[in-house]
Design an enzyme around this catalytic site. Structure first.
Site, short mmCIF file in Angstrom:
data_model
loop_
_atom_site.label_atom_id
_atom_site.label_comp_id
_atom_site.label_asym_id
_atom_site.label_seq_id
_atom_site.Cartn_x
_atom_site.Cartn_y
_atom_site.Cartn_z
N PRO A 40 38.89 81.54 -0.74
CA PRO A 40 38.82 82.93 -1.20
C PRO A 40 40.12 83.39 -1.87
O PRO A 40 40.14 84.41 -2.55
CB PRO A 40 38.57 83.72 0.09
CG PRO A 40 39.17 82.87 1.17
CD PRO A 40 38.92 81.45 0.74
N LYS A 59 42.78 79.99 4.43
CA LYS A 59 43.62 79.03 5.17
C LYS A 59 45.07 79.44 5.02
O LYS A 59 45.54 79.72 3.92
CB LYS A 59 43.41 77.63 4.59
CG LYS A 59 44.32 76.55 5.18
CD LYS A 59 45.56 76.30 4.36
CE LYS A 59 46.53 75.35 5.05
NZ LYS A 59 47.83 75.25 4.34
N HIS A 97 27.80 69.48 4.62
CA HIS A 97 29.02 69.80 3.87
C HIS A 97 28.77 69.93 2.36
O HIS A 97 29.39 70.76 1.70
CB HIS A 97 30.09 68.74 4.16
CG HIS A 97 31.49 69.26 4.01
ND1 HIS A 97 32.52 68.85 4.81
CD2 HIS A 97 32.05 70.14 3.14
CE1 HIS A 97 33.64 69.47 4.44
NE2 HIS A 97 33.37 70.25 3.43
N ASP A 145 37.00 77.66 11.02
CA ASP A 145 36.16 76.82 10.17
C ASP A 145 36.81 75.45 9.99
O ASP A 145 37.86 75.33 9.36
CB ASP A 145 35.99 77.47 8.78
CG ASP A 145 35.10 76.64 7.88
OD1 ASP A 145 33.87 76.81 7.94
OD2 ASP A 145 35.62 75.79 7.13
N LYS A 176 31.28 70.77 10.12
CA LYS A 176 30.38 70.35 9.04
C LYS A 176 30.09 68.85 9.12
O LYS A 176 30.96 68.06 9.50
CB LYS A 176 31.01 70.67 7.67
CG LYS A 176 31.53 72.08 7.58
CD LYS A 176 32.08 72.44 6.21
CE LYS A 176 32.86 73.75 6.29
NZ LYS A 176 34.27 73.59 6.64
N TYR A 228 37.87 66.93 7.83
CA TYR A 228 39.25 67.45 7.86
C TYR A 228 40.11 66.69 8.88
O TYR A 228 41.33 66.85 8.89
CB TYR A 228 39.29 68.95 8.21
CG TYR A 228 38.53 69.87 7.29
CD1 TYR A 228 38.01 69.45 6.06
CD2 TYR A 228 38.33 71.21 7.63
CE1 TYR A 228 37.30 70.31 5.24
CE2 TYR A 228 37.62 72.07 6.81
CZ TYR A 228 37.11 71.62 5.62
OH TYR A 228 36.41 72.47 4.80
N ARG A 278 51.59 85.01 7.26
CA ARG A 278 50.44 85.09 6.34
C ARG A 278 49.12 85.16 7.12
O ARG A 278 48.21 85.89 6.74
CB ARG A 278 50.42 83.87 5.43
CG ARG A 278 51.54 83.88 4.41
CD ARG A 278 51.52 82.61 3.59
NE ARG A 278 52.52 82.61 2.54
CZ ARG A 278 52.70 81.59 1.71
NH1 ARG A 278 51.96 80.49 1.81
NH2 ARG A 278 53.62 81.65 0.77
N1 LIG Z 1 32.80 73.69 2.38
C1 LIG Z 1 33.66 73.21 1.53
O1 LIG Z 1 33.37 72.31 0.72
C2 LIG Z 1 35.05 73.76 1.52
C3 LIG Z 1 35.93 73.46 0.45
C4 LIG Z 1 37.20 74.02 0.46
C5 LIG Z 1 37.58 74.84 1.51
N2 LIG Z 1 36.72 75.10 2.56
C6 LIG Z 1 37.13 75.96 3.70
O2 LIG Z 1 37.70 77.17 3.20
C7 LIG Z 1 39.01 77.33 3.73
C8 LIG Z 1 39.90 78.09 2.77
O3 LIG Z 1 39.92 77.51 1.51
P1 LIG Z 1 41.19 76.71 0.92
O4 LIG Z 1 41.96 76.13 2.03
O5 LIG Z 1 40.64 75.81 -0.13
O6 LIG Z 1 42.04 77.78 0.13
P2 LIG Z 1 42.46 79.32 0.25
O7 LIG Z 1 42.22 79.85 1.61
O8 LIG Z 1 41.85 80.00 -0.92
O9 LIG Z 1 44.03 79.22 -0.04
C9 LIG Z 1 44.89 78.54 0.83
C10 LIG Z 1 46.27 78.48 0.16
O10 LIG Z 1 46.80 79.79 0.02
C11 LIG Z 1 48.06 79.88 0.69
N3 LIG Z 1 48.10 81.21 1.32
C12 LIG Z 1 47.34 81.66 2.32
N4 LIG Z 1 47.61 82.95 2.61
C13 LIG Z 1 48.61 83.32 1.76
C14 LIG Z 1 49.33 84.52 1.58
N5 LIG Z 1 49.09 85.60 2.31
N6 LIG Z 1 50.30 84.54 0.61
C15 LIG Z 1 50.55 83.45 -0.14
N7 LIG Z 1 49.89 82.27 -0.02
C16 LIG Z 1 48.93 82.21 0.93
C17 LIG Z 1 48.08 78.74 1.68
O11 LIG Z 1 49.38 78.26 1.91
P3 LIG Z 1 50.06 78.27 3.39
O12 LIG Z 1 49.19 77.48 4.29
O13 LIG Z 1 51.40 77.66 3.14
O14 LIG Z 1 50.15 79.71 3.78
C18 LIG Z 1 47.26 77.67 0.96
O15 LIG Z 1 48.07 76.98 0.04
C19 LIG Z 1 39.44 75.88 3.99
O16 LIG Z 1 40.56 75.79 4.83
C20 LIG Z 1 38.17 75.31 4.57
O17 LIG Z 1 38.03 75.69 5.93
C21 LIG Z 1 35.46 74.59 2.56
#
Ligand SMILES: NC(=O)c1ccc[n+]([C@@H]2O[C@H](COP(=O)([O-])OP(=O)(O)OC[C@H]3O[C@@H](n4cnc5c(N)ncnc54)[C@H](OP(=O)(O)O)[C@@H]3O)[C@@H](O)[C@H]2O)c1
Length: 253
Positions: free
Chosen positions: A172, A213, A93, A33, A63, A38, A219
Site C-alpha cells: 500500500p 510493512k 498466494h 500477514d 498463504k 516468506y 514507522r
Molecule cells: N500477496 C502477495 O503477493 C504480496 C506481495 C507483496 C506484498 N504482500 C504483503 O503486503 C505487505 C506490504 O507490502 P510491501 O512489503 O511490498 O510494501 P509496502 O508496505 O508498500 O512498503 C514497505 C516499504 O516501505 C518502507 N516504509 C514503511 N513505512 C514507512 C514509513 N512510514 N516511512 C518511510 N518508509 C516506510 C519500508 O521500509 P522499513 O521496513 O525500513 O520501514 C519498506 O521498504 C508485505 O509485507 C506482505 O505481507 C503480499
C-alpha cells in the site's frame, strides 16, 4: 478482519521479524500477514507467543504456495511453524492455471475442519475470480492484491466490493517508492501527516484493508495512526489521479 495489519514480507526470520511483530502488537496492531514463502512464520509465531495476547485477539493470515498440491499438508506445516491451531485467513498466494480450482476445493475442506477460519485468494483479477465462481461453490472471502494510488485498480475494487469480497491492499506504500512523490508529500505537509499515513488513509477510504510493512518501530507506530483524520473528497480525487496501472501516467495535479 482488522482493517490494518503488519505485512512481514522481506523481513529476515529471527530477530527482525520477531521484533517488528512485537512492536506492532505493542502499537495496537491485531493483524499479521505472512506466507510460507516468506520463511518467517516461525518468527511470527514466536512473537505472538511472547505477547501473551489471547489467540482470538490477533488475526493471522498465511498463504499457500500454489505449486504445492496438498493444501492440507502445507497448512499443517504452516500451523506448526506458527505454533497455532488455526489461521484466521488462508490465501492461495497467486493463481496457477489448471490447479486453482482443485486447490480451492481443498481450502474449502480446510475451512470446514476449522483449520482456516476464512479462505481467500491473492493476485486474482476479475476473470480468475469469475472462473472460480463458475467452478466452485464458495467465493473467496478476501482478494489480496497490489493497491496504492499508483496502482488504483478501480474496476477490480468495485467488482470485489459488489461480490462482498474483502479487498486487501498489499504494497500500500508502493514498496516505499511512492512516499517521495510530490503530490503525496504536498497533501501530507498540508494535513500535517506523514506520506505513509496519507497513502494508507487513501486505501482505507476506498474500503481496502491495508498491510504496510516496516521493520522500524517509529514507522510501525506512525503507520497505525490512521483513524483520527479523514481525506476530503478533493484529496481523494487528487490521489486517484496518480494511477499508472493503465500504462499512461496521468497529469499530476
Ligand atoms: N500477496 C502477495 O503477493 C504480496 C506481495 C507483496 C506484498 N504482500 C504483503 O503486503 C505487505 C506490504 O507490502 P510491501 O512489503 O511490498 O510494501 P509496502 O508496505 O508498500 O512498503 C514497505 C516499504 O516501505 C518502507 N516504509 C514503511 N513505512 C514507512 C514509513 N512510514 N516511512 C518511510 N518508509 C516506510 C519500508 O521500509 P522499513 O521496513 O525500513 O520501514 C519498506 O521498504 C508485505 O509485507 C506482505 O505481507 C503480499
Amino acid at each position: 478482519m482488522p482493517v490494518l495489519g503488519l505485512g512481514v514480507w522481506q523481513m529476515a526470520a529471527g530477530g527482525e521479524t520477531e521484533q517488528a511483530v512485537e512492536w506492532a502488537l505493542e502499537a495496537g496492531y491485531r493483524h499479521i500477514d505472512t506466507a510460507s514463502v516468506y520463511r518467517n512464520e516461525q518468527s511470527v509465531g514466536a512473537a505472538l507467543k511472547r505477547s501473551s495476547l489471547p489467540r482470538e485477539q490477533v488475526f493471522v493470515t498465511t498463504k499457500l504456495l500454489p505449486t504445492h498440491l496438498s493444501a492440507a499438508r502445507e497448512l499443517e506445516k504452516s500451523l506448526s511453524r506458527l505454533g497455532l491451531d488455526y489461521v484466521d485467513l488462508y490465501l492461495i498466494h497467486w493463481p496457477l492455471p489448471l490447479v486453482t480450482a482443485r486447490l480451492w476445493r481443498q481450502l474449502e475442506s480446510l475451512q470446514e475442519r476449522r483449520l482456516a477460519r476464512a479462505i481467500g485468494v491473492s493476485n486474482f483479477g476479475r476473470g480468475r475470480l469469475d472462473a472460480l465462481k463458475r467452478g466452485t461453490s464458495r467465493m473467496p472471502a478476501v482478494n489480496q492484491v497490489q493497491f496504492s494510488p499508483f496502482h488504483y485498480r478501480r474496476r477490480l475494487l468495485d467488482y470485489c466490493l459488489e461480490q462482498a469480497i474483502v479487498f486487501e491492499a498489499y504494497s500500500p506504500l508502493d514498496r516505499g517508492q511512492g512516499l517521495q512523490d510530490p503530490t503525496i508529500t504536498a497533501v501530507a505537509e498540508r494535513l500535517g501527516r506523514t506520506p505513509a499515513q496519507i497513502m494508507l488513509r487513501w486505501a482505507i477510504q476506498h474500503q481496502a484493508v491495508v498491510i504496510p510493512k516496516s521493520s522500524q518501530q517509529q514507522r510501525i507506530r506512525s503507520n497505525s495512526q490512521l483513524f483520527d483524520f479523514e481525506l476530503a473528497d478533493t484529496d481523494m480525487r487528487i490521489l486517484d489521479a496518480l494511477d499508472r496501472t493503465n500504462g499512461t501516467a496521468r497529469a499530476r495535479r
